[in-house]
Design an enzyme around this catalytic site. Sequence first.
Site, PDB file in Angstrom:
ATOM      1  N   ASP A 304      61.968  53.452  24.157  1.00  0.00           N
ATOM      2  CA  ASP A 304      60.689  52.733  24.218  1.00  0.00           C
ATOM      3  C   ASP A 304      60.759  51.465  23.360  1.00  0.00           C
ATOM      4  OD1 ASP A 304      58.126  51.978  24.830  1.00  0.00           O
ATOM      5  OD2 ASP A 304      57.141  53.588  23.719  1.00  0.00           O
ATOM      6  N   HIS A 308      57.606  42.894  19.791  1.00  0.00           N
ATOM      7  CA  HIS A 308      56.336  42.167  19.704  1.00  0.00           C
ATOM      8  C   HIS A 308      56.474  41.010  18.730  1.00  0.00           C
ATOM      9  CE1 HIS A 308      53.835  44.653  22.223  1.00  0.00           C
ATOM     10  NE2 HIS A 308      54.242  45.745  21.604  1.00  0.00           N
TER      11      HIS A 308
HETATM   12  C1  NCD Z   1      54.762  49.629  24.888  1.00  0.00           C
HETATM   13  C2  NCD Z   1      54.801  48.107  25.016  1.00  0.00           C
HETATM   14  O1  NCD Z   1      54.654  47.428  24.013  1.00  0.00           O
HETATM   15  O2  NCD Z   1      55.035  47.604  26.130  1.00  0.00           O
HETATM   16  N1  NCD Z   1      54.069  49.944  23.682  1.00  0.00           N
HETATM   17  C3  NCD Z   1      54.099  51.111  23.011  1.00  0.00           C
HETATM   18  O3  NCD Z   1      53.357  51.261  22.053  1.00  0.00           O
HETATM   19  N2  NCD Z   1      54.911  52.090  23.345  1.00  0.00           N
HETATM   20  C4  NCD Z   1      54.145  50.242  26.094  1.00  0.00           C
HETATM   21  C5  NCD Z   1      54.417  51.714  26.211  1.00  0.00           C
HETATM   22  O4  NCD Z   1      55.579  52.147  26.189  1.00  0.00           O
HETATM   23  O5  NCD Z   1      53.486  52.485  26.367  1.00  0.00           O
HETATM   24 ZN    ZN Z   2      54.275  54.132  27.339  1.00  0.00          ZN
END
Ligand code: NCD
Ligand code: ZN
Length: 448
Positions: A304, A308
Site C-alpha cells: 500500500d 503524499h
Molecule cells: C491510499 C492512497 O493514498 O491512495 N491511502 C491510504 O491511506 N492507504 C489509498 C488506499 O490504499 O486506501
Molecule cells: Zn485502500
Amino acid sequence: MSNVVIKDVRLYGEGDPVDVLLTDGEIRDIASDLGEVDAEVVDGTGQILLPGFVDLHTHLREPGREDTETIETGSAAAALGGYTAVFAMANTSPVADSVVVTDHVWRRGQEVGLVDVYPVGAVTIGLEGKQLAEMGTMAAGEAGVRMFSDDGHCVYDPLIMRRALEYANSLGVLIAQHAEEPRLTKGAVAHEGPNAARLGLQGWPRAAEESIVARDALLARDAGARVHICHASTAGTVELLKWAKAQGISITAEVTPHHLLLDDSRLETYDAVNKVNPPLREASDVQALRQALAEGVVDCVATDHAPHAEQDKCCEFAAARPGMLGLETALSIVVETMVRTGLLDWRGVARVMSENPSRIAGLDDQGRPLAVGEPANLVLVDPETEWTVRATELASISNNTPFEAMTLPARVTATFLRGRITARDGKAQQMRAPDDGSGPSLAGRMRA
Ligand code: NCD
Ligand code: ZN
C-alpha cells in the site's frame, strides 16, 4: 543479453552455497562451483536468493500527481525494495477506469523497465461506486488487466459489488476490495479506541472493515467468484477470513508492513505521517495479523505504498491525506516482525512476498521456484546487515515514511528482472534501453 553469475549464494537461505548463472532472462545453471564463466559476477557470500517480490498494492500517482511519485521513481523504489512486479492502483487522475489509462501505465512501466508495472483497473467509473467501468475492454487491452479495485474507496453498494463479482468471474479477473463501510467512517481519522478518544480524534471502528469483509465473502460465495481483501487490519477480519476459507469461499487477503509493526500508540504526537487507511489499530490486532500471515489465513504482504506531498502531510491531523511509503522498507519490516520473531523462515518470506501474490494475480513468470529453466526474476538479500531509514535517501519523490530513523534488519543487495540487474547496492539502474529484448511478451506473461 549479458550473463550474470551470482556466486556462493544460499537459495532460500537453506543448504550449502551455490553459483547461479542467469542467461537470456532465465536461470541457466545452478551448481556448487561453476568456475570461470563469461559473466558479470555478483558476490552472494553470506546472502540469500529469493524469487523477486510481487506487490499487489502500490500507488504510483502517475498520471496526475507526478509531484509525489512517477512510474519511473516508483519503479526505482520497487526495484530497490526487491520487487520485480507491482500492481499500480487505479486512483490516479484521471482514474484508471478506461483502457486508455491502463494501457498507458503498462507501456510507461515497460519503457522504464525496472519492474513490471501491472495497472489495476477501476471497478466503477471515477471510483464513484455507481456504474461499472468497462472491465472487459481493459482486460482485453495491451495491458491485459487482471485485477480491478476502487481502492481508496470501497465498492460499498452491495448490488454493484455483486454485479462486479459476477462480471469479474465471467472475465476470469480479480476484484480487490478496500473494505470500509463509508457510513461508519464519515469524518474518521484514526482507529476508534481509547487512544483516539483521549486525543480527541474521530474514530474508524473495526466494524467498518469487518462488515464489508463478511458481506463480500457471502457475495463471492453466491457469485462463485474470487474476492481479494486489501490491507486487512483487524483481529476480527482474521476471524472472518478463517471462517470464509473454511466454507470453501474463494477469498484471499493481504496485510501491509505498517499494520504488522505499528499500532495506534503512535498517534500521541499528532504527526500525520501515522495517518493511513485503514488506520493503525491496537497491539492485539498487530499480533493477530502476524499470526494470520504465519498460518496462511492472510495470504500475502502488500505495501500500500502511498506517496503524499509535504503539504498534504505536514498539516492538521484531520486535514492530512492518509497513506505511507512502503516499497523500500517492506522486506526489513517483514524480517523484523515475522523472521526475527520466529513466525516465518526465508521460504515463508518467499511465500508471502512472492509466490502467493503472484498466484493471486495469476502471473506465470513471477514467484517461481529457484530452479534451472525458470525466469530470472530474483532478489538477493543480505540477512545480517542493519540500516537506518532516512526518507531523503529513499528513491520515492515523497518522504512520508513512518519508519524514519528506525534501524531495521536485512537489506536488498540486488534485484534481477529477467536476468537484468535493476538495483544493486542501494542504487537503481537507469531506464532500460529501448528494444534490448528484455521486455516480456504479452502471451508469455500471464496464465491462460
Ligand atoms: C491510499 C492512497 O493514498 O491512495 N491511502 C491510504 O491511506 N492507504 C489509498 C488506499 O490504499 O486506501
Ligand atoms: Zn485502500
